[in-house]
Design a protein around this motif. Structure first.
Motif, mmCIF file in Angstrom:
data_model
loop_
_atom_site.group_PDB
_atom_site.id
_atom_site.type_symbol
_atom_site.label_atom_id
_atom_site.label_comp_id
_atom_site.label_asym_id
_atom_site.label_seq_id
_atom_site.Cartn_x
_atom_site.Cartn_y
_atom_site.Cartn_z
ATOM 1 N N GLU A 200 105.667 31.673 -46.004
ATOM 2 C CA GLU A 200 106.773 32.229 -46.793
ATOM 3 C C GLU A 200 106.341 33.480 -47.552
ATOM 4 N N MET A 201 105.116 33.509 -48.029
ATOM 5 C CA MET A 201 104.633 34.694 -48.736
ATOM 6 C C MET A 201 104.557 35.900 -47.801
ATOM 7 N N VAL A 202 104.119 35.651 -46.574
ATOM 8 C CA VAL A 202 104.112 36.742 -45.592
ATOM 9 C C VAL A 202 105.536 37.214 -45.318
ATOM 10 N N THR A 203 106.463 36.276 -45.248
ATOM 11 C CA THR A 203 107.871 36.631 -45.027
ATOM 12 C C THR A 203 108.412 37.466 -46.185
ATOM 13 N N HIS A 204 108.103 37.055 -47.423
ATOM 14 C CA HIS A 204 108.535 37.831 -48.587
ATOM 15 C C HIS A 204 107.978 39.254 -48.536
ATOM 16 N N TRP A 205 106.721 39.352 -48.134
ATOM 17 C CA TRP A 205 106.061 40.659 -48.048
ATOM 18 C C TRP A 205 106.748 41.538 -47.001
ATOM 19 N N GLY A 206 106.960 40.989 -45.816
ATOM 20 C CA GLY A 206 107.593 41.769 -44.758
ATOM 21 C C GLY A 206 109.036 42.142 -45.070
ATOM 22 N N ASP A 207 109.773 41.201 -45.698
ATOM 23 C CA ASP A 207 111.172 41.476 -46.023
ATOM 24 C C ASP A 207 111.312 42.595 -47.058
ATOM 25 N N GLY A 208 110.339 42.680 -47.960
ATOM 26 C CA GLY A 208 110.436 43.699 -49.006
ATOM 27 C C GLY A 208 109.768 45.014 -48.668
ATOM 28 N N PHE A 209 109.064 45.076 -47.536
ATOM 29 C CA PHE A 209 108.200 46.208 -47.232
ATOM 30 C C PHE A 209 108.935 47.545 -47.224
ATOM 31 N N TRP A 210 110.180 47.552 -46.795
ATOM 32 C CA TRP A 210 110.909 48.825 -46.678
ATOM 33 C C TRP A 210 111.957 49.012 -47.772
ATOM 34 N N ASP A 211 111.878 48.228 -48.836
ATOM 35 C CA ASP A 211 112.896 48.313 -49.878
ATOM 36 C C ASP A 211 112.811 49.594 -50.708
ATOM 37 N N LEU A 212 111.697 50.300 -50.626
ATOM 38 C CA LEU A 212 111.540 51.525 -51.407
ATOM 39 C C LEU A 212 111.633 52.786 -50.550
ATOM 40 N N LEU A 213 112.250 52.688 -49.387
ATOM 41 C CA LEU A 213 112.301 53.859 -48.511
ATOM 42 C C LEU A 213 113.013 55.039 -49.172
ATOM 43 N N ALA A 214 114.155 54.782 -49.799
ATOM 44 C CA ALA A 214 114.888 55.871 -50.457
ATOM 45 C C ALA A 214 114.055 56.470 -51.580
#
Length: 440
Positions: free
Chosen positions: A45-59
């Motif tokens: 689940e921690m890996v999933t959280h990491w991957g899900d948030g990885f592109w949240d700061l693109l803008a």
């Protein structure tokens, strides 16, 4: 004892602090392990959280890349280069150079944090050219020290957020005008104390520096490279590339929008309008598209660290928030707080969480829903608690490379080059911030 303390931290940082990218990787591993140990999240689940948030700061990554690129483009234009050089003439000694850069950076960051980061770094390069005997590392650290005051200034994200009618905590907090946050006596005291003391602290740090550590003069020669010999435009494409009329038309159109924007929104100097203004001023001052594109070629070299590192911080934020790790940290500080100690402990907890979530808006989204109900329950002033989160966010930026990346890219330095000086600024700034939040 001031000199040996600075030299001690500088030696430690130079020896043990890795590159900013490695620092981000270490934080990623640390948050992952803490999330598995301290929360109910499994390793998967921690890996999933990491991957899900990885592109949240693109803008935001694009915004910060552009603030570096457009700021460099503008500063390399002949007119702006001349202005910065003339301003740098006020410095004749290393002490004057440090004080001048610190004051300019503080002033610029009070206006807007992105503006301050770029202007501080670019101006420091000109001052280093004017006073070559100054320690260049300390000069850039002085430029970065101005960032300490940004969350008490006009671009402060948390107080500006809670001053709007549709912010996410409006039901419990209501709308708090900036007269109850930014323009309170305690906030003005903190800003004034830092504005007066930081130039002094930075100037005193000169005694601990090695004046032999100077930068290549060719690197400092921003905007003064010889222009390519003028060629006769033969083809229609070449005529467009060298068209002053085209640049003037587009540049004036862009600046016309800037005037309209401020007439409609007042002094809302957000990062997008700063980038927009920098870009179209650069178009005007470079005079032709060809010269502008030549400056772009040099400018984009400075944005690499931001582009590659910010997604990792987004992944860290994803793990902190989704696993509930940030909530656990904030709640622990709430549990040991009283009405009198909550502002100070909120400030310290915000400084700790900022190491993993180095975004003012992102940090408020995490801490606001925890700290505001606690303030209401304990009878503490919620506006002061909001400012405690804001100052905690600004405080540990001195040892968090995230915000230093733009200034380091422009300066051509590594994070370890300035962090030894910034540790001293971290320790010192705690005093006026704590006094303002607790006693005023």
């Amino acid at each position: 004892m001031f000199v040996p303390v600075i030299r001690f931290f500088d030696r430690i940082v130079q020896r043990y602090l890795p590159d900013a990218f490695i620092f981000a990787l270490i934080l990623t591993v640390l948050v992952y392990v803490l999330g598995v140990i301290m929360t109910d999240s499994s390793p998967v689940e921690m890996v999933t959280h990491w991957g899900d948030g990885f592109w949240d700061l693109l803008a935001f990554t694009m915004q910060m890349s552009l603030i570096v690129i457009t700021g460099y483009m503008l500063a390399s234009a002949p007119a702006v280069t001349l202005l910065l050089r003339r301003l740098s003439l006020f410095a004749h000694t290393p002490v004057q150079a440090i004080v001048l850069v610190t004051i300019v950076a503080l002033t610029a960051c009070l206006i807007n944090y992105g503006f301050g980061l770029v202007i501080g770094a670019l101006f420091a390069r000109h001052v280093a050219r004017q006073v070559p005997t100054v320690d260049y590392r300390l000069l850039i650290a002085s430029a970065y020290s101005g960032f300490l005051v940004w969350h008490g200034g006009l671009s402060a994200s948390i107080p500006l957020t809670i001053a709007t009618s549709d912010h996410f905590l409006v039901d419990s907090l209501g709308v708090i005008p900036i007269t109850e946050t930014l323009f309170t006596p305690y906030n003005l005291f903190i800003v004034a104390a830092l504005f007066v003391s930081l130039p002094i602290i930075n100037a005193l740090s000169l005694k601990a520096t090695d004046q032999s550590q100077q930068i290549d003069p060719a690197f400092l020669d921003l905007g003064s490279k010889k222009e390519e010999a003028a060629t006769v435009a033969i083809t229609p494409a070449e005529k467009l590339e060298n068209s002053k009329i085209l640049s003037l038309l587009i540049g004036l159109t862009g600046m016309g929008y800037v005037v309209y924007y401020f007439s409609q929104n007042g002094l809302d100097l957000n990062i997008n309008i700063v980038n927009f203004t920098f870009l179209f001023l650069a178009i005007l001052f470079h005079r032709t598209p060809r010269k502008l594109l030549q400056s772009v070629t040099e400018a984009v070299k400075n944005a690499g660290g931001i582009i590659i590192q910010f997604p990792f911080y987004a992944g860290i934020m994803g793990m902190m928030v989704a696993s509930g790790l940030s909530d656990r940290i904030a709640l622990w500080f709430v549990q040991i707080s009283t009405e009198e100690t909550l502002p100070l402990l909120t400030f310290i907890s915000a400084g700790l969480i900022n190491m993993f979530i180095p975004s003012g808006g992102g940090q408020w989204a995490v801490q606001g829903p925890i700290m505001i109900p606690a303030a209401l329950e304990l009878g503490a002033d919620p506006a002061r608690i909001a400012m405690a989160v804001a100052w905690g966010d600004a405080w540990t930026n001195m040892i968090q490379p995230f915000w230093a990346l733009p200034i380091l890219a422009i300066a051509g330095l590594k994070v370890r080059d300035i962090m030894g000086f910034c540790v001293i600024l971290l320790f010192w700034s705690f005093i006026p911030i704590a006094i303002g939040l607790v006693f005023l």
